[in-house]
Scaffold this motif. Structure first.
Motif, PDB file in Angstrom:
ATOM      1  N   UNK A  93       0.831  -1.202   0.000  1.00 51.89           N
ATOM      2  CA  UNK A  93       0.000   0.000   0.000  1.00 51.89           C
ATOM      3  C   UNK A  93       0.870   1.258   0.000  1.00 51.89           C
ATOM      4  N   UNK A  94       1.975   1.198   0.744  1.00 51.54           N
ATOM      5  CA  UNK A  94       2.890   2.333   0.774  1.00 51.54           C
ATOM      6  C   UNK A  94       3.537   2.569  -0.575  1.00 51.54           C
ATOM      7  N   UNK A  95       3.884   1.501  -1.251  1.00 49.06           N
ATOM      8  CA  UNK A  95       4.477   1.622  -2.585  1.00 49.06           C
ATOM      9  C   UNK A  95       3.474   2.224  -3.567  1.00 49.06           C
ATOM     10  N   UNK A  96       2.257   1.729  -3.538  1.00 48.22           N
ATOM     11  CA  UNK A  96       1.229   2.233  -4.461  1.00 48.22           C
ATOM     12  C   UNK A  96       0.944   3.717  -4.231  1.00 48.22           C
ATOM     13  N   UNK A  97       1.083   4.166  -2.985  1.00 52.30           N
ATOM     14  CA  UNK A  97       0.813   5.573  -2.665  1.00 52.30           C
ATOM     15  C   UNK A  97       1.837   6.509  -3.308  1.00 52.30           C
ATOM     16  N   UNK A  98       2.966   5.965  -3.771  1.00 47.97           N
ATOM     17  CA  UNK A  98       4.001   6.791  -4.411  1.00 47.97           C
ATOM     18  C   UNK A  98       3.681   7.092  -5.873  1.00 47.97           C
ATOM     19  N   UNK A 113      12.422   8.114  -9.266  1.00 48.72           N
ATOM     20  CA  UNK A 113      12.222   7.258  -8.092  1.00 48.72           C
ATOM     21  C   UNK A 113      12.467   5.798  -8.472  1.00 48.72           C
ATOM     22  N   UNK A 114      13.205   5.082  -7.627  1.00 50.74           N
ATOM     23  CA  UNK A 114      13.503   3.669  -7.855  1.00 50.74           C
ATOM     24  C   UNK A 114      12.860   2.829  -6.759  1.00 50.74           C
ATOM     25  N   UNK A 115      12.019   1.885  -7.184  1.00 54.17           N
ATOM     26  CA  UNK A 115      11.357   0.961  -6.259  1.00 54.17           C
ATOM     27  C   UNK A 115      11.740  -0.460  -6.668  1.00 54.17           C
ATOM     28  N   UNK A 116      12.205  -1.260  -5.718  1.00 57.57           N
ATOM     29  CA  UNK A 116      12.554  -2.644  -6.016  1.00 57.57           C
ATOM     30  C   UNK A 116      11.666  -3.605  -5.251  1.00 57.57           C
ATOM     31  N   UNK A 117      11.227  -4.631  -5.972  1.00 54.67           N
ATOM     32  CA  UNK A 117      10.474  -5.726  -5.367  1.00 54.67           C
ATOM     33  C   UNK A 117      11.476  -6.816  -4.984  1.00 54.67           C
ATOM     34  N   UNK A 118      11.627  -7.065  -3.689  1.00 51.25           N
ATOM     35  CA  UNK A 118      12.598  -8.037  -3.206  1.00 51.25           C
ATOM     36  C   UNK A 118      11.945  -9.410  -3.101  1.00 51.25           C
ATOM     37  N   UNK A 119      12.528 -10.357  -3.825  1.00 52.09           N
ATOM     38  CA  UNK A 119      11.971 -11.704  -3.889  1.00 52.09           C
ATOM     39  C   UNK A 119      13.075 -12.714  -3.572  1.00 52.09           C
ATOM     40  N   UNK A 120      12.940 -13.423  -2.484  1.00 52.03           N
ATOM     41  CA  UNK A 120      13.968 -14.363  -2.050  1.00 52.03           C
ATOM     42  C   UNK A 120      14.114 -15.556  -2.986  1.00 52.03           C
ATOM     43  N   UNK A 121      13.178 -15.737  -3.911  1.00 54.05           N
ATOM     44  CA  UNK A 121      13.246 -16.861  -4.843  1.00 54.05           C
ATOM     45  C   UNK A 121      14.111 -16.563  -6.070  1.00 54.05           C
ATOM     46  N   UNK A 122      14.490 -15.314  -6.254  1.00 55.78           N
ATOM     47  CA  UNK A 122      15.271 -14.946  -7.432  1.00 55.78           C
ATOM     48  C   UNK A 122      16.709 -15.438  -7.329  1.00 55.78           C
ATOM     49  N   UNK A 156       1.571   8.646  -8.787  1.00 55.39           N
ATOM     50  CA  UNK A 156       0.659   9.775  -8.937  1.00 55.39           C
ATOM     51  C   UNK A 156       0.153   9.888 -10.369  1.00 55.39           C
ATOM     52  N   UNK A 157      -0.934  10.594 -10.521  1.00 56.73           N
ATOM     53  CA  UNK A 157      -1.510  10.820 -11.850  1.00 56.73           C
ATOM     54  C   UNK A 157      -0.463  11.429 -12.781  1.00 56.73           C
ATOM     55  N   UNK A 158      -0.445  10.933 -14.010  1.00 55.03           N
ATOM     56  CA  UNK A 158       0.469  11.464 -15.015  1.00 55.03           C
ATOM     57  C   UNK A 158       1.858  10.862 -14.979  1.00 55.03           C
ATOM     58  N   UNK A 159       2.134  10.005 -13.998  1.00 56.80           N
ATOM     59  CA  UNK A 159       3.463   9.401 -13.904  1.00 56.80           C
ATOM     60  C   UNK A 159       3.736   8.468 -15.075  1.00 56.80           C
ATOM     61  N   UNK A 160       5.025   8.383 -15.432  1.00 56.04           N
ATOM     62  CA  UNK A 160       5.497   7.376 -16.367  1.00 56.04           C
ATOM     63  C   UNK A 160       6.211   6.313 -15.540  1.00 56.04           C
ATOM     64  N   UNK A 161       5.649   5.112 -15.507  1.00 54.61           N
ATOM     65  CA  UNK A 161       6.152   4.011 -14.690  1.00 54.61           C
ATOM     66  C   UNK A 161       6.722   2.928 -15.595  1.00 54.61           C
ATOM     67  N   UNK A 162       8.022   2.697 -15.504  1.00 53.41           N
ATOM     68  CA  UNK A 162       8.669   1.638 -16.280  1.00 53.41           C
ATOM     69  C   UNK A 162       8.868   0.437 -15.371  1.00 53.41           C
ATOM     70  N   UNK A 163       8.452  -0.744 -15.847  1.00 53.96           N
ATOM     71  CA  UNK A 163       8.568  -1.960 -15.036  1.00 53.96           C
ATOM     72  C   UNK A 163       9.537  -2.944 -15.683  1.00 53.96           C
ATOM     73  N   UNK A 164      10.114  -3.815 -14.866  1.00 49.11           N
ATOM     74  CA  UNK A 164      11.049  -4.823 -15.346  1.00 49.11           C
ATOM     75  C   UNK A 164      10.424  -5.739 -16.378  1.00 49.11           C
ATOM     76  N   UNK A 165      11.280  -6.388 -17.141  1.00 53.75           N
ATOM     77  CA  UNK A 165      10.847  -7.158 -18.310  1.00 53.75           C
ATOM     78  C   UNK A 165      10.684  -8.643 -18.020  1.00 53.75           C
ATOM     79  N   UNK A 166       9.651  -9.244 -18.593  1.00 55.39           N
ATOM     80  CA  UNK A 166       9.463 -10.697 -18.627  1.00 55.39           C
ATOM     81  C   UNK A 166       9.592 -11.305 -17.236  1.00 55.39           C
TER      82      UNK A 166
END
Length: 432
Positions: free
Chosen positions: A15-20, A151-160, A22-32
């Motif tokens: 929820x805290x991540x989603x609150x970052x 802004x840089x947000x990382x999803x930490x996954x112990x399975x990676x 905002x309208x009009x943002x360009x959000x680039x996400x990791x691939x595949x």
């Protein structure tokens, strides 16, 4: 310095991540397989509080709820992609997504000169005691975007898996993190058909001992691997690290010992397959994941002697124009790294650039070799760059050939059902 304390200060819940955002943002996400599953699975939760958030993706591998709230304008989310996977393609067909034309090695650079990237979000391994995380399965554009995003947000996954190369990100360079230990996305190898096996056999005949190869994903690349078991000392410099490469390493075919660049190492810019592949690359010093800007740069690819690039196509015309990404004007996939690798292989000393495809589709009712590309088709590889075209009926070496020679070669490897038609049309066009 207490990196764990810094980590905890930057750690948020979803929820805290989603609150970052905002309208009009360009959000680039990791691939595949590097896509941030946690963020994308919950993105729809902010649909009533944001407007026109552009999600820039590449080959998404899962179905997400936020797709239902994507449109071109006046909607919570917009979708833009460098390469259409199944889900982006569905949005595109509905007129709710758009494609970003690109050569893969310039994808990040071109995007950043066109707009400001507000947020980057991708997946990464847990932090080590030095404050470092690994981008694990993807670095096609991820690190370049990460280094320039607001802004840089990382999803930490112990399975990676923790991969080597240019995948390190330090906690000091991350704004926020969240933990989401989802199972890794697996993409099983496609079973090769009898036609694809025949094509694979033709391709294997062109690959010499000591060559460095680039393999894609699908039935044809899998078929190639089956016919390379008698080769010696092959190397790998590829956009995509696949399971077929692991097979060849375990068979002793791929050793990387003769490579002229990154000797003794497999080089890739992203990894996608099954858990077996992910386990193989985990902390493997013989595999390095580098930026697509480097791996796919044709001039760097060309430094590999005897570089062999192997890609597929949807259709090729009699003069050698290759369309690998669309049916007419209807975008189907994307250019990806095809032209990058193709040109690099041609410039390589002793290199070969191969385009492989079935001669026909839909129960042999449609020829993939055509007199001219369908109206509105996008040319992925220009005819002046083409080298080898292969179908189950043979090998056409077009590089340096005249239009007449090319036409006759393409008719020779066409499906027999269409050869007379192609000859008649070629005569009408003045090619022969």
């Amino acid at each position: 310095m207490n990196y764990k304390e810094i980590y905890n200060q930057k750690l948020l819940d979803i929820e805290g991540v989603l609150s970052k955002i905002e309208s009009g943002d360009s959000l680039v996400v990791g691939m595949a397989a590097a896509e941030p599953v946690g963020l994308l699975s919950n993105l729809h939760l902010i649909k009533d509080s944001v407007q026109d958030v552009t999600v820039v993706s590449c080959l998404l591998l899962m179905e997400y709820e936020y797709y239902k709230h994507v449109d071109k304008e006046h909607s919570p989310f917009r979708s833009e992609t460098w390469y259409l996977g199944n889900y982006e393609r569905a949005l595109f067909k509905e007129g709710k997504a758009t494609y970003i034309p690109n050569n893969l090695h310039m994808a990040a650079t071109d995007l950043m000169q066109a707009r400001r990237v507000n947020i980057y979000c991708g997946s990464a391994t847990p932090m080590d005691n030095k404050g470092c995380m690994s981008l694990a399965l993807g670095n096609v554009y991820e690190k370049d975007i990460l280094e320039h995003a607001d802004m840089v947000i990382l999803e930490i996954n112990e399975n990676l898996p923790r991969t080597h190369g240019d995948t390190v990100v330090h906690i000091n360079d991350v704004d926020f993190l969240y933990e989401y230990n989802a199972p890794l996305i697996e993409v099983p190898s496609a079973e090769a058909s009898e036609v694809e096996k025949k094509i694979g056999e033709f391709i294997a005949d062109l690959i010499e001992n000591g060559s460095t190869i680039q393999l894609g994903i699908g039935g044809i690349p899998n078929a190639i691997a089956q016919f390379l078991t008698d080769k010696k000392e092959l190397g790998v410099h590829t956009e995509l690290m696949t399971e077929g490469i692991v097979d060849l390493i375990e068979a002793g075919v791929i050793t990387n010992s003769q490579k002229s660049l990154w000797k003794d190492k497999c080089i890739a810019s992203f990894v996608m397959g099954t858990q077996r592949l992910y386990d193989f690359v985990d902390n493997n010093l013989a595999v390095e994941v580098h930026r697509g800007r480097i791996v796919n740069d044709p001039y760097i690819v060309a430094k590999n002697k005897k570089m062999v690039s192997i890609n597929t196509a949807l259709s090729v015309d009699l003069t050698g124009q290759v369309c690998s990404e669309a049916f007419g004007h209807q975008q189907y996939t994307g250019t990806g790294g095809q032209l990058d690798m193709h040109r690099g292989a041609i410039m390589s000393e002793g290199g070969k650039a191969i385009i492989a495809m079935r001669s026909s589709v839909k129960n042999d009712t449609i020829s993939t070799i055509v007199p001219t590309l369908a109206q509105g088709s996008f040319v992925t590889i220009p005819r002046h760059d083409v080298d080898y075209i292969i179908t189950e009926y043979g090998v056409a070496h077009l590089r340096g050939r005249s239009l007449r020679e090319r036409t006759l070669e393409m008719i020779r490897i066409a499906h027999p059902n269409f050869r007379d038609y192609l000859k008649t049309e070629a005569e009408k066009l003045g090619f022969i």
